[in-house]
Design a protein around this motif. Sequence first.
Motif, PDB file in Angstrom:
ATOM      1  N   ASP A 140       0.852  -1.186   0.000  1.00  0.00           N
ATOM      2  CA  ASP A 140       0.000   0.000   0.000  1.00  0.00           C
ATOM      3  C   ASP A 140       0.892   1.241   0.000  1.00  0.00           C
ATOM      4  O   ASP A 140       1.946   1.249   0.631  1.00  0.00           O
ATOM      5  CB  ASP A 140      -0.872  -0.025   1.271  1.00  0.00           C
ATOM      6  CG  ASP A 140      -2.003   0.982   1.261  1.00  0.00           C
ATOM      7  OD1 ASP A 140      -1.728   2.166   0.987  1.00  0.00           O
ATOM      8  OD2 ASP A 140      -3.151   0.596   1.531  1.00  0.00           O
ATOM      9  N   ALA A 141       0.442   2.279  -0.662  1.00  0.00           N
ATOM     10  CA  ALA A 141       1.201   3.528  -0.659  1.00  0.00           C
ATOM     11  C   ALA A 141       1.288   4.130   0.741  1.00  0.00           C
ATOM     12  O   ALA A 141       2.161   4.951   1.018  1.00  0.00           O
ATOM     13  CB  ALA A 141       0.558   4.537  -1.611  1.00  0.00           C
ATOM     14  N   LEU A 142       0.389   3.720   1.645  1.00  0.00           N
ATOM     15  CA  LEU A 142       0.415   4.204   3.026  1.00  0.00           C
ATOM     16  C   LEU A 142       1.164   3.260   3.955  1.00  0.00           C
ATOM     17  O   LEU A 142       1.242   3.520   5.160  1.00  0.00           O
ATOM     18  CB  LEU A 142      -1.018   4.387   3.548  1.00  0.00           C
ATOM     19  CG  LEU A 142      -1.867   5.450   2.855  1.00  0.00           C
ATOM     20  CD1 LEU A 142      -3.267   5.447   3.438  1.00  0.00           C
ATOM     21  CD2 LEU A 142      -1.224   6.816   2.999  1.00  0.00           C
ATOM     22  N   ALA A 143       1.688   2.155   3.420  1.00  0.00           N
ATOM     23  CA  ALA A 143       2.435   1.226   4.265  1.00  0.00           C
ATOM     24  C   ALA A 143       3.684   1.898   4.818  1.00  0.00           C
ATOM     25  O   ALA A 143       4.219   2.844   4.233  1.00  0.00           O
ATOM     26  CB  ALA A 143       2.814  -0.021   3.470  1.00  0.00           C
ATOM     27  N   CYS A 144       4.143   1.379   5.955  1.00  0.00           N
ATOM     28  CA  CYS A 144       5.263   2.010   6.662  1.00  0.00           C
ATOM     29  C   CYS A 144       6.393   0.995   6.842  1.00  0.00           C
ATOM     30  O   CYS A 144       6.162  -0.107   7.348  1.00  0.00           O
ATOM     31  CB  CYS A 144       4.780   2.508   8.022  1.00  0.00           C
ATOM     32  SG  CYS A 144       5.994   3.463   8.921  1.00  0.00           S
ATOM     33  N   ALA A 145       7.599   1.353   6.420  1.00  0.00           N
ATOM     34  CA  ALA A 145       8.763   0.473   6.538  1.00  0.00           C
ATOM     35  C   ALA A 145       9.884   1.227   7.248  1.00  0.00           C
ATOM     36  O   ALA A 145      10.329   2.273   6.771  1.00  0.00           O
ATOM     37  CB  ALA A 145       9.224  -0.001   5.165  1.00  0.00           C
ATOM     38  N   VAL A 146      10.339   0.681   8.384  1.00  0.00           N
ATOM     39  CA  VAL A 146      11.314   1.380   9.221  1.00  0.00           C
ATOM     40  C   VAL A 146      12.454   0.433   9.587  1.00  0.00           C
ATOM     41  O   VAL A 146      12.213  -0.733   9.925  1.00  0.00           O
ATOM     42  CB  VAL A 146      10.652   1.901  10.515  1.00  0.00           C
ATOM     43  CG1 VAL A 146      11.694   2.405  11.507  1.00  0.00           C
ATOM     44  CG2 VAL A 146       9.659   3.009  10.193  1.00  0.00           C
ATOM     45  N   LEU A 147      13.676   0.926   9.528  1.00  0.00           N
ATOM     46  CA  LEU A 147      14.845   0.213  10.043  1.00  0.00           C
ATOM     47  C   LEU A 147      15.413   1.010  11.206  1.00  0.00           C
ATOM     48  O   LEU A 147      15.618   2.227  11.096  1.00  0.00           O
ATOM     49  CB  LEU A 147      15.911   0.056   8.955  1.00  0.00           C
ATOM     50  CG  LEU A 147      17.311  -0.384   9.430  1.00  0.00           C
ATOM     51  CD1 LEU A 147      17.256  -1.781  10.044  1.00  0.00           C
ATOM     52  CD2 LEU A 147      18.316  -0.325   8.285  1.00  0.00           C
ATOM     53  N   ILE A 148      15.645   0.335  12.322  1.00  0.00           N
ATOM     54  CA  ILE A 148      16.358   0.929  13.445  1.00  0.00           C
ATOM     55  C   ILE A 148      17.632   0.115  13.635  1.00  0.00           C
ATOM     56  O   ILE A 148      17.571  -1.102  13.870  1.00  0.00           O
ATOM     57  CB  ILE A 148      15.514   0.905  14.733  1.00  0.00           C
ATOM     58  CG1 ILE A 148      14.186   1.641  14.520  1.00  0.00           C
ATOM     59  CG2 ILE A 148      16.285   1.544  15.887  1.00  0.00           C
ATOM     60  CD1 ILE A 148      13.253   1.589  15.712  1.00  0.00           C
ATOM     61  N   THR A 149      18.768   0.747  13.521  1.00  0.00           N
ATOM     62  CA  THR A 149      20.034   0.025  13.556  1.00  0.00           C
ATOM     63  C   THR A 149      21.073   0.772  14.387  1.00  0.00           C
ATOM     64  O   THR A 149      21.002   1.987  14.547  1.00  0.00           O
ATOM     65  CB  THR A 149      20.579  -0.195  12.134  1.00  0.00           C
ATOM     66  OG1 THR A 149      21.822  -0.906  12.206  1.00  0.00           O
ATOM     67  CG2 THR A 149      20.785   1.122  11.402  1.00  0.00           C
ATOM     68  N   THR A 150      22.015   0.020  14.886  1.00  0.00           N
ATOM     69  CA  THR A 150      23.141   0.610  15.613  1.00  0.00           C
ATOM     70  C   THR A 150      24.350   0.815  14.701  1.00  0.00           C
ATOM     71  O   THR A 150      25.410   1.230  15.172  1.00  0.00           O
ATOM     72  CB  THR A 150      23.546  -0.295  16.790  1.00  0.00           C
ATOM     73  OG1 THR A 150      23.768  -1.634  16.287  1.00  0.00           O
ATOM     74  CG2 THR A 150      22.455  -0.332  17.842  1.00  0.00           C
ATOM     75  N   SER A 151      24.184   0.526  13.412  1.00  0.00           N
ATOM     76  CA  SER A 151      25.312   0.576  12.478  1.00  0.00           C
ATOM     77  C   SER A 151      25.097   1.632  11.399  1.00  0.00           C
ATOM     78  O   SER A 151      24.158   1.543  10.604  1.00  0.00           O
ATOM     79  CB  SER A 151      25.501  -0.798  11.817  1.00  0.00           C
ATOM     80  OG  SER A 151      26.414  -0.726  10.739  1.00  0.00           O
ATOM     81  N   ASP A 152      25.988   2.636  11.338  1.00  0.00           N
ATOM     82  CA  ASP A 152      25.923   3.645  10.276  1.00  0.00           C
ATOM     83  C   ASP A 152      26.150   3.015   8.910  1.00  0.00           C
ATOM     84  O   ASP A 152      25.491   3.368   7.934  1.00  0.00           O
ATOM     85  CB  ASP A 152      26.987   4.728  10.516  1.00  0.00           C
ATOM     86  CG  ASP A 152      26.636   5.641  11.674  1.00  0.00           C
ATOM     87  OD1 ASP A 152      25.578   6.281  11.619  1.00  0.00           O
ATOM     88  OD2 ASP A 152      27.419   5.708  12.645  1.00  0.00           O
ATOM     89  N   ASP A 153      27.091   2.076   8.826  1.00  0.00           N
ATOM     90  CA  ASP A 153      27.387   1.429   7.548  1.00  0.00           C
ATOM     91  C   ASP A 153      26.178   0.649   7.046  1.00  0.00           C
ATOM     92  O   ASP A 153      25.845   0.697   5.859  1.00  0.00           O
ATOM     93  CB  ASP A 153      28.588   0.488   7.689  1.00  0.00           C
ATOM     94  CG  ASP A 153      29.900   1.237   7.866  1.00  0.00           C
ATOM     95  OD1 ASP A 153      29.934   2.449   7.540  1.00  0.00           O
ATOM     96  OD2 ASP A 153      30.878   0.623   8.341  1.00  0.00           O
TER      97      ASP A 153
END
Length: 425
Positions: free
Chosen positions: A255-268
């Motif tokens: 869906d165009a309103l779907a939400c995808a998030v990454l939370i990471t401790t790595s800048d690379d």
Amino acid sequence: MKITTLTDDISLKRQLESGNEEQLKTVRQVIADVRAKGDQAVKYYSEKWDGFAPKDLKVSAVEINEAVASFDAQLYKDLEEAANNIRFYHKEQKRDGYKLPLADGSWLGQRITPLDAVGLYVPGGSAAYPSSVLMNVIPAQVAGVKRIVITSPAGKDGKLPAAVLVAAYILGVTEIYKVGGAQAIAALAYGTETIAPVDKITGPGNIFVALAKREVFGEVAIDMIAGPSEICVLADDTAYADEIAADLLSQAEHDALACAVLITTSDDLADTVAEQVEIQLRKLPRQSIARQSIENFGHIYVAESIAEAVKAVNSLAPEHLEVMTEDAEKVAQMVTHAGAIFIGRYSSEPVGDYFAGTNHVLPTNSTARFASGLNVDDFIKRTSVVYYSEKTWAQNAPKIARLARLEGLEGHARAVESRGWDKGE
């Protein structure tokens, strides 16, 4: 994807999920028309919005058998195995009532009974969703519901997708109607000449379906008001960027309103995932939808520590959470708010969508703070039962009467006192 340092105002909430006044006005009109005109209104709105006015609302046995006969044999086996996995998982959720003995033969108890009838809404449109059939029907069957109804919008050819009919066939559901949208929800809630009303409505749909479910709640029960899909991936530098990107896009394509998030401790990892998302987007068949989702609701957050990342996850309370870190099981134990948790590299979110056995009907928009995914308990009622013997009544009646009078309810006090004392017993 946008990359920023993790902040305290991280959020999954999207204001568009609640609809607007015009949409709500339309839904209320549809419900009123279906209540007043029954099948006539259902057919009118089906033709208006789906491009097809069914002569017969109910799917015939011939249509079901034709779908089964034309269906790919391997896919049929896959659906059967998925159904078995889902049933195996949900059987563990079933529980019995209980009876607590008191003195002198008195007892207290709780009785568990299934709902009489439930309606499952299966979305239509550009895709077929047999998995929605499995995920909604099986918990109801495990609970013991006798009447299970499926509604789904037919295509302009007047047919439901073969995969939906095959999934229903595998589960033994034969009461299926070619009805979608708000008119389907109204028909299930209030009934028409053809469709008898149900006690509860479950299943996802578009904004009109969601608003209609909200409007009929109270007349019938509903599972939840589910918004667009969400995924949050919690990862450190042990994770693989291309796999994370693929998992983020697996939900963005919904869906165009779907939400995808990454939370990471790595800048690379953050940089590489952003690159991989763009590379993979170009090759995705539903690129247009997924790109809108990623551009509007996709984000990568960089945290200073796993503890900070977990705190953010619990604040988000996402529908789906993947944990791809060192010692992922231990990290997952720190999470208290998520609709479903997928641990480790090989537990990609679609494993739960289709096959593992857990349910994919899950709370969205941060409601995992207090809500659960669809389960067997959604299809039962709990009834309390009291049996007081004469001796137990005699011991407790004065206490009950005093408490009633404390609240100014003399009738309550007199009701409990009316037994025995003034009758020479």
